[in-house]
Design an enzyme around this catalytic site. Structure first.
Site, PDB file in Angstrom:
ATOM      1  N   HIS A   1       0.899  -1.173   0.033  1.00 26.66           N
ATOM      2  CA  HIS A   1      -0.016   0.094   0.079  1.00 26.66           C
ATOM      3  C   HIS A   1       0.825   1.199  -0.010  1.00 26.66           C
ATOM      4  CE1 HIS A   1      -3.221  -2.455   2.111  1.00 26.66           C
ATOM      5  NE2 HIS A   1      -3.196  -2.944   0.854  1.00 26.66           N
ATOM      6  N   TYR A   2       1.361   1.601  -1.105  1.00 27.72           N
ATOM      7  CA  TYR A   2       2.380   2.783  -1.392  1.00 27.72           C
ATOM      8  C   TYR A   2       1.645   3.625  -2.370  1.00 27.72           C
ATOM      9  CZ  TYR A   2       4.919  -0.553   1.406  1.00 27.72           C
ATOM     10  OH  TYR A   2       5.080  -1.448   2.361  1.00 27.72           O
TER      11      TYR A   2
END
Length: 582
Positions: free
Chosen positions: A502-503
């Site tokens: 989750h970037y």
């Protein structure tokens, strides 16, 4: 020499939720669409027999091979960044359907505060509440405007859930009821209620029952087999692009998915894209795919790198704090998934059945649901207890102080195998001037192109909100009756592990071209026929998981692309000058 192909209306880079939603909507509308996927072709049947922890959890079968392309990472702008070498250090999805195929299934809408975080913080606490150097900004779109796209994605995905008692207004309920409550989840909810909180069931992409979505795609009810996170669902019970939007697009006859297509450049001339250049990874042949509209819908790292390699948009410069491409890198790191693990002497739990999003949660400490006046951070997050379904290798948990090997380790491993639960906190992650993306000056990929460089370091904001969350998790675990409680330790500095997937950021949304790369239709300010869809658009990270927001933005972008094509071009949103430049 590149082979030039016939022109299409839309070419999409990436086939996850972002690209899949856009492909389905535009192909249904009659446009000719090509989707390019760097990995191999996959269908649901390919995941039959995936229940192999060693192969998928420990050896990362579904993740991108980093030997030919990776990122480099550093904490400070004066350091030399080093490559991230193994899939244990960075998990990025690949193959048809992208990372959306191996997601857990947990589904959250982000809140009105998340979309207007700067203005709402200033309105309630004053501008001085925002620390110097924090570059948070409003998205250029409100929750009320996003709500219909959330609703549409939830119906497409068949989400199973119940409304958050403290959540924002909804136009309709989830299309399916929540998943079953297990004894650990009941215990968590009971404790939370006794503390005066408002627990509810995690909304889930693991379906509680058989379901047919509005496009006619059929999904099955979850079997609680526990092989969700890092696995493809062999039963078609986890909503992902392979069972929803990609089949919908293919049925129209207007969509073609090309796999093994490694996109190296967006072709750009006179302020507009003319198509993309990609390499067939099997033959090495280069192709030019002309298109009226180019959609970058890949992972955050790829979206940013392609724009940088193609020379599109102004690169962010941390020294002058100007430029937009690469600005506001953010996401969920090891400092976000922290909480408290409890060990029970006289209670046992069957924690080996489960699902990726089977769990209880509460939002009493999310966003700005609580008063921050006397707190040393802004934002909040969700508290969760999940029953993923523990696997044999990963399920070994023993209390702190237990030796790493020997008789005591063996004794505790056996005794606590069914006697431990964990509650954790997922906070907002704010953006800062010193956290950004650019091209590495030293390291290159197999084609000789520079790798993407990540510069990221933690701040007092990150550490303070993490400590706050851990305290609340411990409070709940105590009420649950644990005999031993181990709190997670807050790391002082980022450890260059990118294992959550989750970037975000780098091609962020906003209303001012001075601080944003795309408008609220995900259309680039600097190139009107390029739409950049996905987590790369997040100006900062909400206090929950991102998939529903990525899906909703996909529908928003698809609507904008169709408007653009019908109008024959032009910017869809009028730019505004904001006062949020830091």
């Amino acid at each position: 020499m590149a082979i030039k192909l016939d022109k299409v209306d839309v070419v999409i880079v990436g086939t996850g939720w972002a690209g899949g939603v856009v492909a389905a909507e535009l192909s249904k509308a009659g446009y000719k669409v090509v989707g390019l996927e760097r990995g191999k072709n996959q269908v649901r049947e390919d995941y039959i027999g995936v229940k192999d922890e060693l192969r998928y959890t420990n050896r990362y079968e579904m993740m991108q091979n980093l030997s030919s392309e990776t990122i480099t990472s550093r904490n400070n702008i004066d350091e030399v960044a080093l490559p991230v070498r193994t899939r244990q250090e960075m998990m990025v999805g690949t193959d048809l359907g992208g990372g959306s195929v191996h997601w857990a299934g947990s589904t959250y809408r982000w809140r009105p505060y998340d979309f207007e975080i700067r203005s709402m913080t200033i309105d309630r606490y004053g501008k001085e509440k925002i620390p110097e150097g924090m570059t948070i900004q409003d998205w250029g779109i409100t929750y009320d405007e996003m709500e219909k796209y959330y609703d549409k994605w939830e119906k497409t995905a068949g989400i199973s859930g119940e409304p958050d008692p403290l959540g924002a207004p909804r136009s309709s309920d989830y299309p399916n009821p929540p998943m079953l409550e297990s004894p650990p989840i009941k215990l968590f909810k009971k404790a939370a209620k006794e503390l005066g909180y408002h627990p509810f069931q995690v909304a889930s992409g693991n379906l509680s029952q058989a379901y047919t979505n509005p496009d006619g795609e059929q999904m099955n009810g979850c079997m609680y087999c526990s092989y969700c996170t890092q696995y493809g669902c062999d039963f078609g019970a986890k909503s992902d692009p392979l069972v929803t939007v990609l089949p919908t697009a293919m049925k129209t006859g207007n969509f073609e998915a090309r796999v093994g297509a490694y996109v190296r450049r967006v072709l750009y001339k006179g302020g507009k894209a003319t198509g993309v250049m990609y390499v067939d990874t099997l033959t090495g042949q280069e192709y030019e795919q002309p298109a009226d509209v180019v959609v970058l819908a890949a992972f955050t790292f790829t979206n940013n790198r392609l724009l940088m390699l193609s020379g599109i948009g102004e690169q962010y410069d941390p020294k002058t704090r100007t430029g937009v491409i690469g600005r506001n890198f953010n996401g969920q790191f090891d400092i976000t998934f922290l909480g408290a693990r409890g060990y029970f002497e006289d209670r046992k739990f069957n924690y080996y059945a489960g699902a990726g999003a089977l769990g209880g949660t509460l939002s009493d400490f999310a966003a700005d649901n609580f008063d921050h006046k006397d707190l040393d951070f802004i934002g909040g997050g969700g508290i969760e207890m999940r029953q993923y379904g523990e696997a044999a290798i990963s399920s070994n948990h023993v209390p702190k102080g237990t030796p790493k090997w020997g008789a005591e380790f063996k004794k505790n491993s056996i005794h606590y195998a069914y006697r431990n639960l964990v509650v954790w906190y997922t906070p907002n992650i704010m953006s800062w001037w010193h956290n950004y993306l650019d091209l590495d000056p030293t390291y290159k990929d197999d084609f000789g192109d520079p790798l993407l460089r990540v510069t990221n370091k933690y701040t007092d904001q990150d550490r303070n909100i993490a400590k706050f969350g851990i305290e609340k998790c411990r409070e709940i675990m105590e009420k649950m009756g644990a005999d031993i409680i181990d709190e997670d330790e807050v790391p002082h500095e980022f450890d260059h592990i990118y294992d959550g997937g989750h970037y975000a950021g780098g091609v962020i949304m906003g209303s001012d071209p001075a601080t944003s790369a795309v408008n609220n239709y995900l259309q680039m300010w600097d190139a009107e026929n390029i739409f950049v869809v996905g987590g790369s658009a997040f100006p900062q990270f909400g206090g929950h998981h991102p998939t529903a927001t990525i899906g909703a933005l996909g529908y928003r972008a698809a609507e904008g692309i169709e408007k653009y094509l019908k109008a024959g071009g032009g910017q869809l949103v009028q730019a505004k000058k904001e006062s949020s430049v830091v």
